[in-house]
Design an enzyme around this catalytic site. Structure first.
Site, short mmCIF file in Angstrom:
data_model
loop_
_atom_site.label_atom_id
_atom_site.label_comp_id
_atom_site.label_asym_id
_atom_site.label_seq_id
_atom_site.Cartn_x
_atom_site.Cartn_y
_atom_site.Cartn_z
N LYS A 31 -13.25 -1.83 6.37
CA LYS A 31 -12.70 -2.76 7.36
C LYS A 31 -13.39 -2.52 8.71
O LYS A 31 -14.20 -3.32 9.14
CB LYS A 31 -11.19 -2.64 7.44
CG LYS A 31 -10.54 -3.02 6.10
CD LYS A 31 -9.23 -2.34 5.89
CE LYS A 31 -8.79 -2.25 4.46
NZ LYS A 31 -8.60 -3.48 3.72
N TRP A 39 0.83 -1.22 0.00
CA TRP A 39 0.00 0.00 0.00
C TRP A 39 0.85 1.26 0.00
O TRP A 39 0.41 2.30 -0.49
CB TRP A 39 -1.01 -0.01 1.15
CG TRP A 39 -1.97 -1.15 0.95
CD1 TRP A 39 -2.13 -2.25 1.76
CD2 TRP A 39 -2.87 -1.34 -0.16
NE1 TRP A 39 -3.07 -3.10 1.21
CE2 TRP A 39 -3.54 -2.57 0.04
CE3 TRP A 39 -3.17 -0.59 -1.30
CZ2 TRP A 39 -4.49 -3.06 -0.85
CZ3 TRP A 39 -4.12 -1.08 -2.19
CH2 TRP A 39 -4.76 -2.30 -1.96
N ASP A 71 -2.07 6.46 6.41
CA ASP A 71 -3.12 5.59 5.91
C ASP A 71 -3.58 4.71 7.07
O ASP A 71 -2.85 3.85 7.55
CB ASP A 71 -2.53 4.73 4.76
CG ASP A 71 -3.55 3.76 4.16
OD1 ASP A 71 -4.64 3.61 4.73
OD2 ASP A 71 -3.22 3.16 3.12
C1 PLP Z 1 -3.77 -0.11 4.27
C2 PLP Z 1 -4.56 -0.02 3.01
N1 PLP Z 1 -4.48 1.08 2.25
C3 PLP Z 1 -5.17 1.21 1.12
C4 PLP Z 1 -6.00 0.20 0.67
C5 PLP Z 1 -6.75 0.39 -0.63
O1 PLP Z 1 -8.07 0.66 -0.34
P1 PLP Z 1 -9.17 0.87 -1.46
O2 PLP Z 1 -9.45 -0.47 -2.04
O3 PLP Z 1 -10.33 1.44 -0.68
O4 PLP Z 1 -8.64 1.83 -2.46
C6 PLP Z 1 -6.14 -0.97 1.43
C7 PLP Z 1 -7.03 -2.05 0.97
O5 PLP Z 1 -7.11 -3.11 1.50
C8 PLP Z 1 -5.40 -1.08 2.63
O6 PLP Z 1 -5.47 -2.19 3.37
#
Ligand code: PLP
Length: 360
Positions: A195, A101, A171
């Site tokens: 989540k 991520w 994040d």
């Molecule tokens: C820590 C983290 N950041 C970003 C994301 C991406 O999220 P999205 O699918 O809402 O763009 C996720 C998805 O699991 C995640 O776990």
């Protein structure tokens, strides 16, 4: 009905009482004779839903007055671009690479400026969180960017990095609401809701007001200023996801009793699983102990066929979505807020039985 124990990393389990309340209100929300899904976002009923959602979030997280809360769409991933677009001045970004991520965030930031990866745990398959000190921060960076909880690897910052006065952007997708955090340690927190906050479709941004700047060159939908000035109603917000988020926040306040209590429950769940893993002769948790997540717990047997068999047998027994992320393999139990403690206890019992059968 016997529901499964859903260990999915997201979208993931939701408190059953919340789902039940949403079901009860599905056809007729508080005598409006319509579903929340059918409501105009500008109606009085909906206005109180979104307002109450924000009030509860502010109360639960103790969000200071000088932070704005935005309810947006586009997922956490859109923030990988929106953050630099809105906050950049020197177009230089310090990012700590702790997995997929942050890698994705790095790629998006590179399209807009210069990225300095000031620390990384890539060489050790992201099994730890690098220690960041203020000497590592670039003098001219616009901000320092971290991923607070790394969903795929099961690592988490159990400290706040020193940023030498630079804004700290985090994040929080997979750890928001899991325990009390000091919001003022951060300048911008963002999270995809799917989540701990409800169904997919909603992304929450908690941003210090003085970071919100007029950006006439940006498309309106990508501007924090536009969304902030319109109280997240510049266009139609994800109305039903916000309503569900509100129900979850209500449950956290009124049934759990706040985030201190949620933390105790989450730490207990994590302790049960880590204690077992630390003593198991079959399963291992590959993460540095100090950097363990209480939300996502990864484990392996060291034998891919046995891992696959475990996931298959677990599924047959009602423990679903335990397969690790496709990029790392093995197993992962995501034990977000809504995973009941008995779900973790029963999983451990099942793992013990599996270990007896398969450890040689
Ligand atoms: C820590 C983290 N950041 C970003 C994301 C991406 O999220 P999205 O699918 O809402 O763009 C996720 C998805 O699991 C995640 O776990």
């Amino acid at each position: 009905m016997n529901r499964v124990y859903n260990f999915s990393a997201g979208p993931s389990c939701i408190f059953e009482a919340v789902l039940q309340k949403a079901a009860d209100q599905m056809l007729n929300y508080q005598n409006s004779k319509m579903s929340v899904m059918e409501m105009s976002h500008r109606s009085k009923d909906y206005e109180s839903i979104i307002n109450e959602c924000e009030v509860r979030l502010r109360r639960l997280m103790n969000i200071p007055e000088n932070y704005k809360v935005l309810f947006l769409q586009g997922g956490a991933s859109l923030q990988f671009s929106m953050i630099p677009m809105n906050l950049m001045k020197n177009k230089k970004f310090d990012i700590i690479n702790t997995g997929q991520w942050t890698k994705k965030a790095i790629e998006e930031h590179k399209k807009l400026g210069e990225v300095n990866v000031i620390a990384s745990s890539q060489e050790d398959t992201f099994s730890y969180i690098p220690k960041v000190t203020k000497e590592m921060i670039s003098d001219d960076c616009d901000y320092v960017y971290i991923c607070q909880n790394n969903t795929i690897y099961g690592t988490a910052y159990n400290y706040v990095p020193e940023t030498n006065g630079k804004p700290l952007i985090a994040d929080f997708s997979s750890c928001i609401l899991s325990k009390p955090y000091n919001v003022s340690d951060y300048d911008l927190i963002f999270a995809g809701a799917q989540k701990n906050m409800g169904p997919a479709g909603l992304t929450v941004i908690i941003i210090k007001e003085d970071l919100i700047k007029e950006k006439p060159e940006l498309p309106s939908m990508l501007s924090y200023k536009v969304h902030a000035d319109n109280d997240s109603m510049y266009n139609t917000p994800p109305t039903y996801s916000i309503y569900m988020c509100g129900l979850i926040l209500e449950y956290l306040e009124e049934n759990i009793g706040g985030l201190e209590n949620m933390q105790k429950i989450n730490e207990e769940k994590a302790r049960i699983l880590y204690d077992y893993l630390d003593n198991s002769k079959l399963f291992k948790n590959p993460v540095n102990k100090e950097d363990r997540s209480i939300m996502n717990i990864t484990f392996v047997t060291g034998n891919k066929e046995l891992d696959d068999l475990f996931v298959l047998e677990a599924t047959k027994n009602g423990f679903v979505n335990l397969k690790g992320h496709r990029s790392v393999g093995g197993m992962r139990a995501s034990i977000y807020n809504a995973m009941p403690i008995e779900g973790v206890k029963k999983l451990v019992t099942f793992m013990k039985e599996f270990e007896v059968k398969h450890h040689v």
